[in-house]
Design a protein around this motif. Structure first.
Motif, short mmCIF file in Angstrom:
data_model
loop_
_atom_site.label_atom_id
_atom_site.label_comp_id
_atom_site.label_asym_id
_atom_site.label_seq_id
_atom_site.Cartn_x
_atom_site.Cartn_y
_atom_site.Cartn_z
N UNK A 55 0.81 -1.21 0.00
CA UNK A 55 0.00 0.00 0.00
C UNK A 55 0.85 1.27 0.00
N UNK A 56 2.13 1.13 0.25
CA UNK A 56 3.04 2.26 0.31
C UNK A 56 4.37 1.79 0.87
N UNK A 57 5.19 2.72 1.33
CA UNK A 57 6.49 2.40 1.90
C UNK A 57 6.51 2.83 3.36
N UNK A 58 6.94 1.92 4.24
CA UNK A 58 7.00 2.17 5.67
C UNK A 58 8.44 2.46 6.10
N UNK A 59 8.60 3.54 6.87
CA UNK A 59 9.92 3.92 7.38
C UNK A 59 9.90 4.04 8.91
N UNK A 60 10.10 2.97 9.65
CA UNK A 60 10.20 3.10 11.11
C UNK A 60 11.64 3.44 11.51
N UNK A 61 12.17 4.55 10.97
CA UNK A 61 13.59 4.84 11.12
C UNK A 61 13.98 5.28 12.53
N UNK A 62 12.99 5.44 13.40
CA UNK A 62 13.33 5.66 14.80
C UNK A 62 14.06 4.48 15.40
N UNK A 63 13.99 3.31 14.74
CA UNK A 63 14.66 2.11 15.23
C UNK A 63 15.97 1.83 14.52
N UNK A 64 16.28 2.62 13.50
CA UNK A 64 17.58 2.48 12.84
C UNK A 64 18.00 3.87 12.35
N UNK A 65 18.30 4.73 13.32
CA UNK A 65 18.55 6.14 13.02
C UNK A 65 19.83 6.36 12.22
N UNK A 66 20.62 5.32 12.04
CA UNK A 66 21.85 5.44 11.26
C UNK A 66 21.57 5.59 9.76
N UNK A 67 20.37 5.22 9.31
CA UNK A 67 20.07 5.24 7.88
C UNK A 67 20.26 6.65 7.32
N UNK A 68 20.82 6.74 6.12
CA UNK A 68 21.08 8.04 5.52
C UNK A 68 19.85 8.65 4.89
N UNK A 69 19.69 9.96 5.03
CA UNK A 69 18.57 10.66 4.39
C UNK A 69 18.57 10.48 2.88
N UNK A 70 19.74 10.45 2.22
CA UNK A 70 19.70 10.22 0.75
C UNK A 70 19.07 8.87 0.39
N UNK A 71 19.28 7.86 1.21
CA UNK A 71 18.65 6.56 0.94
C UNK A 71 17.13 6.67 1.05
N UNK A 72 16.66 7.32 2.12
CA UNK A 72 15.21 7.49 2.30
C UNK A 72 14.63 8.32 1.17
N UNK A 73 15.35 9.33 0.75
CA UNK A 73 14.89 10.16 -0.37
C UNK A 73 14.76 9.32 -1.64
N UNK A 74 15.76 8.49 -1.92
CA UNK A 74 15.73 7.68 -3.14
C UNK A 74 14.60 6.66 -3.10
N UNK A 75 14.41 6.00 -1.97
CA UNK A 75 13.34 5.01 -1.86
C UNK A 75 11.97 5.68 -1.98
N UNK A 76 11.85 6.88 -1.43
CA UNK A 76 10.58 7.61 -1.55
C UNK A 76 10.28 7.94 -3.01
N UNK A 77 11.31 8.06 -3.81
CA UNK A 77 11.09 8.23 -5.24
C UNK A 77 10.32 7.07 -5.84
N UNK A 78 10.51 5.86 -5.29
CA UNK A 78 9.74 4.70 -5.75
C UNK A 78 8.26 4.85 -5.38
N UNK A 79 8.00 5.36 -4.18
CA UNK A 79 6.61 5.59 -3.78
C UNK A 79 5.95 6.56 -4.76
N UNK A 80 6.69 7.59 -5.15
CA UNK A 80 6.15 8.55 -6.13
C UNK A 80 5.91 7.88 -7.48
N UNK A 81 6.84 7.03 -7.88
CA UNK A 81 6.72 6.34 -9.17
C UNK A 81 5.45 5.51 -9.24
N UNK A 82 5.08 4.85 -8.14
CA UNK A 82 3.90 3.98 -8.13
C UNK A 82 2.68 4.66 -7.51
N UNK A 83 2.77 5.98 -7.28
CA UNK A 83 1.67 6.75 -6.73
C UNK A 83 1.19 6.16 -5.41
N UNK A 84 2.13 5.94 -4.51
CA UNK A 84 1.82 5.40 -3.20
C UNK A 84 2.31 6.35 -2.10
#
Length: 515
Positions: free
Chosen positions: A193-222
């Motif tokens: 149904x969309x992309x889930x980011x519970x990044x409060x549990x892995x705060x080390x993740x880079x913002x560029x990675x989250x930005x890129x993955x969110x591009x997939x949500x935009x691609x599929x209109x989710x």
């Protein structure tokens, strides 16, 4: 004679039509206070249901194969919960008693998504759905562990929780991005149904990675959903975490749900909600969410529980309790668990009632239970795992009371709080969640409202007596709500006189499957 025969035929035809109309419904709900938060309809009326849909709402007398007398009760749309980790038959049984017809895990999500839907196919008595788990993709790619479909239960997750697990310790590396993007995209193609980011549990993740993955949500209109970084009211704070995710959602032009605002923002709850209001006023489809409890569910090794939590959250070790026993921690015990049992489930008392009231009274903030998996223990308190079944007795599951009582508690709060009307409280659990998702998921366009043509997901409750009964006490935190005698899912009575029926009434709420 021919004239007489013709007249008789007309009379018989009319009588036949009247009888057919009288018996023309699968289910009739009579004499209830019918409330629809989308239109504001609020009056005593009768509801007719056929083939899983509401086909008539009227003051006319209706009859059908099954008649429910709702005198003195509210007839409302079935409650929608986008924040459910209690994805088991036992968890769903407690949700049903709490008036929920559609509990979905949009905060953590599932990995693989197809396995999640396969698990529930043909046996779900409530509607079900999930997001693509970004954390699942990281576990698979960085740690080489393949979760099963109900991600939060997976043995692979337990293995990946060990100290040094790459998904939560490896800093941003552009070389990882292609594999992670591929893993997430595969889940979106499986109907997430969309992309889930519970990044409060892995705060080390880079913002560029989250930005890129969110591009997939935009691609599929989710949409995207997030448990933001930083459970804190001092820098780096939950407010900062929200501004990061707001920027990412805005840059990709995607809708976003931000989970449990008071839990992350604490003393900055008002400021966080003001930020969301400003974004909404500027045309962004963003929602905040809350649950009505002063304590949260967590585990020992969550990033925000690291040493220094006292200053970040304004609490002490004794404000944490073991979920399985209710025993309060000491500093020494906390340190021992970090080393010896980092996945131990905890309850932590972090929120003040004023934070909850701020969210409850704020327009546009929806309810999400954050119901956790139910832990079963033996007579000596030893954890047996997530082994509860439909037949597990009420009270036997240990965990957070919000998985059993959130929605009845909201109705009780509305009864006791003059600042929130009953219609507003219902809207936060029905229409407003559906509205957030309906542009992306067609199945939500016919849910969250009670109108002719809507899906017959219906909750019937006693507004004067409905209440939650679950408490933080072991043996009491999985007690069912009362005052919700009937719950209907897709035209089938799933809670019948307060007894849950284990029938396959639920349907998948799912995105498009792309080959």
């Amino acid at each position: 004679m021919k004239k007489t025969a013709t007249a008789l035929t007309l009379i018989l035809t009319a009588l036949s039509a009247t009888a057919a109309h009288a018996q023309g419904f699968d289910i009739v709900i009579n004499n209830g206070r019918v409330m629809d938060p989308e239109t504001g309809f609020d009056q005593i009326a009768n509801v007719g249901i056929n083939n899983g849909f509401v086909t008539e709402i009227s003051t006319d007398d209706l009859e059908g194969a099954r008649v429910i007398d709702a005198t003195g009760h509210v007839v409302a749309p079935g409650f929608i919960d986008y924040h459910s980790h209690a994805q088991s038959e036992y968890g769903h049984k407690l949700y049903a008693r709490d008036g929920v017809t559609t509990p979905m895990d949009l905060e953590v999500g599932a990995y693989p998504v197809a396995d999640f839907y396969e698990f529930w196919e043909g046996k779900a008595f409530l509607n079900y759905g999930t997001n693509a788990a970004h954390v699942g993709a990281r576990v698979a790619v960085l740690d080489g562990q393949e979760p099963d479909g109900r991600f939060i239960y997976s043995p692979a997750v337990g293995a990946a929780m060990n100290d040094g697990a790459q998904f939560k310790t490896k800093t941003f590396d552009p070389m990882d991005e292609p594999a992670i993007l591929s893993a997430v995209e595969a889940q979106l193609k499986q109907g997430a149904l969309g992309v889930a980011y519970p990044i409060g549990y892995y705060t080390v993740v880079g913002s560029p990675e989250v930005m890129a993955v969110t591009g997939l949500a935009a691609k599929y209109d989710m949409p995207i959903t997030t448990h933001v970084r930083y459970l804190a009211q001092v820098p780096p704070s939950g407010f900062m975490g929200i501004t990061e995710m707001m920027t990412i959602a805005r840059e990709n032009d995607v809708s976003m749900l931000i989970h449990h605002i008071p839990s992350n923002c604490l003393g900055l709850t008002k400021q966080c909600l003001d930020l969301i209001d400003s974004a909404r006023a500027n045309g962004m489809n963003v929602r905040g969410e809350f649950y009505p409890y002063q304590y949260a569910g967590t585990y020992v090794d969550a990033d925000y529980n690291a040493p220094g939590f006292e200053e970040r959250m304004g609490i002490q070790a004794s404000d944490y309790k073991l979920a399985a026993t209710g025993e309060a921690l000491t500093n020494e015990e906390f340190d021992r668990l970090r080393t010896e049992a980092p996945t131990t489930d905890l309850l932590m008392y972090t929120m003040k009632q004023e934070y909850i009231d701020e969210a409850f009274t704020r327009p546009g903030v929806i309810v999400g239970s954050d119901g956790m998996p139910w832990i079963i223990t033996d007579d000596d308190g030893n954890k047996l795992g997530f082994t509860a079944t439909f037949d597990t007795p009420y009270g036997a599951g240990n965990g957070h009371a919000r998985g059993a009582g959130t929605h009845a508690r909201i109705l009780r709060m509305a009864r006791e709080n003059d600042n929130v009307t009953l219609m507003q409280a219902i809207s936060k659990m029905t229409y407003e969640p559906a509205e957030f998702l309906e542009d992306h998921v067609p199945a939500m366009r016919i849910r969250g409202r009670l109108q002719e043509g809507s899906a017959a997901d219906i909750t019937i409750f006693d507004p004067e007596n409905v209440t939650d009964n679950s408490t933080p006490t072991i043996g009491e935190n999985s007690l069912p709500s009362t005052g919700i005698p009937y719950v209907i899912v897709n035209g089938q009575v799933v809670v019948d006189d307060s007894v849950v029926q284990n029938i396959p009434a639920g349907v998948p709420i799912r995105g498009s499957i792309i080959e």
